[in-house]
Design an enzyme around this catalytic site. Structure first.
Site, mmCIF file in Angstrom:
data_model
loop_
_atom_site.group_PDB
_atom_site.id
_atom_site.type_symbol
_atom_site.label_atom_id
_atom_site.label_comp_id
_atom_site.label_asym_id
_atom_site.label_seq_id
_atom_site.Cartn_x
_atom_site.Cartn_y
_atom_site.Cartn_z
ATOM 1 N N HIS A 119 0.844 -1.215 0.000
ATOM 2 C CA HIS A 119 0.000 0.000 0.000
ATOM 3 C C HIS A 119 0.872 1.256 0.000
ATOM 4 C CE1 HIS A 119 -3.114 2.906 1.305
ATOM 5 N NE2 HIS A 119 -3.993 1.978 0.985
ATOM 6 N N ILE A 125 1.783 4.837 1.182
ATOM 7 C CA ILE A 125 0.890 5.756 1.894
ATOM 8 C C ILE A 125 0.274 5.004 3.068
ATOM 9 C CG2 ILE A 125 -1.234 7.117 1.747
ATOM 10 C CD1 ILE A 125 -0.649 7.563 -1.202
ATOM 11 N N GLY A 128 -5.731 4.935 5.388
ATOM 12 C CA GLY A 128 -6.586 5.790 6.196
ATOM 13 C C GLY A 128 -7.182 5.073 7.387
ATOM 14 N N VAL A 129 -7.503 3.786 7.210
ATOM 15 C CA VAL A 129 -8.095 3.026 8.328
ATOM 16 C C VAL A 129 -7.096 2.860 9.472
ATOM 17 C CG1 VAL A 129 -9.803 1.809 6.928
ATOM 18 C CG2 VAL A 129 -7.508 0.859 7.155
ATOM 19 N N GLU A 133 -7.353 3.916 13.298
ATOM 20 C CA GLU A 133 -7.004 2.943 14.328
ATOM 21 C C GLU A 133 -6.014 3.536 15.326
ATOM 22 O OE1 GLU A 133 -6.389 -0.426 16.687
ATOM 23 O OE2 GLU A 133 -8.004 0.002 15.261
#
Length: 216
Positions: A119, A125, A128-129, A133
């Site tokens: 990723h 990057i 976003g999750v 978290e």
């Protein structure tokens, strides 16, 4: 000759002599130096080097910029509060803490984290999750030290609302996170919080609401 004729002849002669003197003097005037705006490459290079020397701070001065920020909880102390472990422990230290209310924590993003292998391979990057978290874990550090909870207990994500990502978070960034506990129901083990995180003073992610449930 009449007096008037003689006067005009003398006047014309004076004018002729004066004109000759002015022309002769002009021939000996040194031209003023020509002003040029061109600069040779050496001059430009020296100017740039001087500017770089003036702005170069060095490692000691840069390191001193954060000398006033002392950890409230170190990485080792966080491991005694949260049940998470590598590679899913996403809070490196807590630098501000108000018991039962809020905290500021830091996640140092590094290229050797496993999620970056996929990723994305050519443009890593932070997902976003995982940013959300990391905020949830920071909230957990606050909640697990509140009445009705115990350090090391497990919190489950029960909901998240109003998430907005503002900029990519990449390896080398320091994600500075802040959470605020808006509600805590000790009997039910339910907590609600808001969160946001910055990189270099720019908002990276914002969460309007997170809900957690303490595992029974």
């Amino acid at each position: 000759q009449t007096p008037n004729t003689q006067y005009f002849k003398q006047t014309n002669m004076k004018i002729a002599i004066l004109t000759t003197l002015i022309s002769t003097a002009a021939a000996f005037v040194v031209p003023s130096a020509t002003i040029t705006t061109s600069r040779n490459p050496t001059f430009l290079r020296e100017t740039v080097e001087e500017a770089e020397e003036e702005t170069y701070m060095g490692s000691e001065a840069i390191s001193a910029l954060t000398s006033g920020i002392k950890p409230v909880f170190t990485s080792e102390e966080i491991s005694k509060i949260l049940p998470h472990r590598y590679p899913f422990l996403l809070v490196d230290k807590v630098v501000e803490y108000e018991a039962g209310k809020r905290a500021v924590g830091i996640k140092s993003v590094t290229a050797n984290e496993p999620q970056f292998t996929g990723h994305f391979p050519d443009r890593p990057i932070m997902p976003g999750v995982l940013q959300v978290e990391a905020l949830a874990q920071l909230a957990g550090i606050v909640c697990l030290q509140m009445e009705g909870a115990e350090p090391g207990a497990v919190f489950f994500f029960a909901g998240v609302d109003g998430v907005k990502w503002k900029r990519p978070v990449v390896p080398g960034d320091s994600l500075v996170m802040e959470v605020e506990i808006t509600k805590w129901r000790a009997k039910m083990g339910i907590a609600k919080a808001t969160g946001k995180a910055y990189v270099d003073g720019t908002l990276a992610v914002e969460v309007q609401g997170m809900t957690f449930a303490l595992a029974k």
